[in-house]
Write an enzyme that holds these catalytic residues in place. Structure first.
Site, mmCIF file in Angstrom:
data_model
loop_
_atom_site.group_PDB
_atom_site.id
_atom_site.type_symbol
_atom_site.label_atom_id
_atom_site.label_comp_id
_atom_site.label_asym_id
_atom_site.label_seq_id
_atom_site.Cartn_x
_atom_site.Cartn_y
_atom_site.Cartn_z
ATOM 1 N N GLY A 119 -7.204 -3.926 -2.530
ATOM 2 C CA GLY A 119 -6.944 -3.356 -3.840
ATOM 3 C C GLY A 119 -6.105 -2.100 -3.923
ATOM 4 N N ARG A 144 -13.548 -11.094 0.121
ATOM 5 C CA ARG A 144 -12.623 -9.964 -0.045
ATOM 6 C C ARG A 144 -12.615 -9.430 -1.486
ATOM 7 N NH1 ARG A 144 -8.702 -8.912 3.904
ATOM 8 N NH2 ARG A 144 -7.119 -8.404 2.347
ATOM 9 N N CYS A 237 3.928 -7.507 5.063
ATOM 10 C CA CYS A 237 3.929 -6.515 6.150
ATOM 11 C C CYS A 237 4.395 -7.207 7.429
ATOM 12 C CB CYS A 237 2.573 -5.844 6.297
ATOM 13 S SG CYS A 237 1.250 -6.991 6.626
#
Ligand code: SAM
Length: 473
Positions: A119, A144, A237
């Site tokens: 988040g 999650r 990423c």
């Protein structure tokens, strides 16, 4: 560190075909420890607050070049800190601060974060909305989504819905609904190798080839959800071109109504030029900047944008206990905020099961989707010995604007006061030395001007209502 052979080969190819990007130092950067960052809440702090807090916590560190509210902190920096519990800052790897900065959410916009847990980016988007518009934060993994819920609650973002859905289901329910969408996609994680050794293991098992089709499906779902004239920020990423420039070029090939929004030079960020498969996209490279590897691109769908109206809650028929519960919830809010506060007067409160909520939009829009949380949870209706009672939720304290809390109901403890730690550990605290506080009823306890949670006054002590699951161990 030992890097996977496929990765080394891939990067050889990458630097071989992008002679403009310096290669020296890239491989060595994986033996360096990486950087740790904190991102201050945009809604709870301004620049001078941030300087005071950094001084309080004893960190005089550099700003992150690509984030207006991001700072570096030393490796040993701990989140056992009251400012963290108050949602004043979010611990975030510095490169991960770029996508939400690029998305640049504006008050009133309706925004979807499709891959939101835990988040960090969703919280930033919600803060930028300043209570106006709507944040829909989705996480496909239920496990999650719990961390996402906790982080959004800590940030105090009330104009939000948290979903636990597959992106396709959101597309089927809400076509053309969103002004902006963030896709911080699941990826092969090459940028994480230096801080997460598990990332190397998982890469060796799955590699980029398995995740490329997943990213493609997420992009297609986002395309359906996005309105004409809307914007998508896509980030990963990883360094892998198939997941980054290649993925988005293929998407634009399928949907030529999209174009890349090129951003002016951002210090520390590598802006892909003409040799790239996607000019205008951006990378953070660990040997050229103080952050892990990251990719980010901002694209816009053609067409004139129209306003999305997230609607207003409808007035449901309520049972007698529910009406009583709402009355008690209003009395509780009135006690903290005064009877004429906006929180009480602007929209009707809603019931879900035994919970009382303030939901500033039409939640029927999400009726076919799996909702983790919607709007602001005020508390629970309880029946005891035939009597209807109300138990307030602690999360409400974190979303209140301290300016609006009645002076006699806010206990401000200075940073460093040992009662803060005791409160966060669930102990009863004394209010000796603090004047002007009422003698009974609910109060908000805060570190300076930042609310931490609720308590109940009884004489000169405060009964602790800080939830067990949130306590500082
Ligand atoms: N944006 C998050 C943040 O800032 O904290 C990090 C998101 S992480 C990079 C990617 C997320 O995508 C994970 O939480 C993962 O569970 C989720 N995910 C995995 N497969 C997915 C899929 N098929 N559709 C949507 N999300 C998926």
């Amino acid at each position: 560190m030992r890097l996977p052979d496929i990765f080394l080969k891939e990067m050889q190819g990458f630097f071989g075909s992008h002679k403009d990007i310096p290669e020296e130092g890239f491989i060595d950067s994986f033996d360096e420890p990486g950087y740790k960052g904190i991102r201050f809440s945009q809604s709870k702090t301004d620049v001078s607050d941030r300087e005071k807090i950094l001084a309080d916590i004893g960190e005089h560190t550099d700003k992150v070049d690509w984030c207006s509210c991001g700072y570096y902190v030393p490796e040993e920096f701990s989140n056992r800190n009251p400012y963290y519990h108050a949602g004043v800052y979010y611990p975030q790897e510095p490169s991960a601060m770029l996508p939400a900065e690029v998305l640049d959410a504006k008050p009133g916009e309706v925004i979807l974060d499709l891959c939101a847990a835990p988040g960090g980016k969703a919280c930033r988007i919600g803060e930028d909305l300043q209570g106006k518009g709507l944040l829909v934060a989705n996480e496909i993994s239920f496990e999650r989504s719990k961390a996402l819920l906790r982080n959004i609650e800590r940030s105090g973002i009330a104009n939000s819905v948290i979903l636990n859905e597959n992106p396709d289901n959101i597309a089927a329910s809400l076509p053309g609904f969103f002004d902006k969408i963030l896709i911080d996609a699941p990826c092969s994680g090459e940028g994480m190798f230096r801080r997460d050794h598990q990332a190397v293991k998982s890469y060796e098992e799955y590699g980029p080839s398995k995740i490329v089709p997943v990213q493609k499906d997420i992009l297609e779902a986002a395309h359906i959800c996005l309105k004409d004239g809307g914007e998508i920020v896509y980030s990963t990423c990883t360094f892998c071109e198939d997941e980054n420039e290649g993925q988005i070029s293929a998407f634009i090939g399928r949907h030529p109504e999209y174009e890349v929004i090129a951003h002016p030079e951002i210090k520390g960020v590598w802006h892909n030029g003409e040799t790239s498969a996607l000019p205008g996209s951006m990378r953070i490279l660990p040997h050229l900047a103080k952050g892990d590897g990251h990719f980010c691109v901002h694209i816009r769908k053609a067409g004139a944008s129209t306003d999305t109206d997230p609607g207003m809650p409808s007035k449901d028929k309520l049972k007698a206990t529910e009406r009583k519960g709402i009355e008690l919830a209003k009395a509780f809010l009135g006690e903290l905020l005064g009877d004429d506060s906006d929180e009480l007067t602007d929209i009707p409160l809603t019931i879900h099961g035994t919970g009382v909520f303030r939901i500033p939009f039409d939640e029927k829009l999400f009726g076919r989707l799996k909702i983790v949380k919607t709007g602001l949870y005020i508390g629970d209706i309880r029946i005891s010995a035939g009597k209807t009672l109300f138990a307030p939720s602690n999360s409400i304290a974190l979303s209140l604007d301290t300016e609006k809390i009645r002076k006699d109901s806010y206990i401000s403890l200075a940073y460093g006061d040992e009662r803060i730690t005791r409160y966060l550990k669930g102990e009863t605290i004394s209010i000796s030395g603090i004047s002007g506080i009422k003698s009974s009823g609910y109060v908000v306890i805060g570190v300076d001007k930042y609310p931490l949670g609720l308590g109940k006054i009884s004489g000169s002590s405060v009964k602790n209502l800080y939830p067990k699951a949130w306590r500082m161990m």
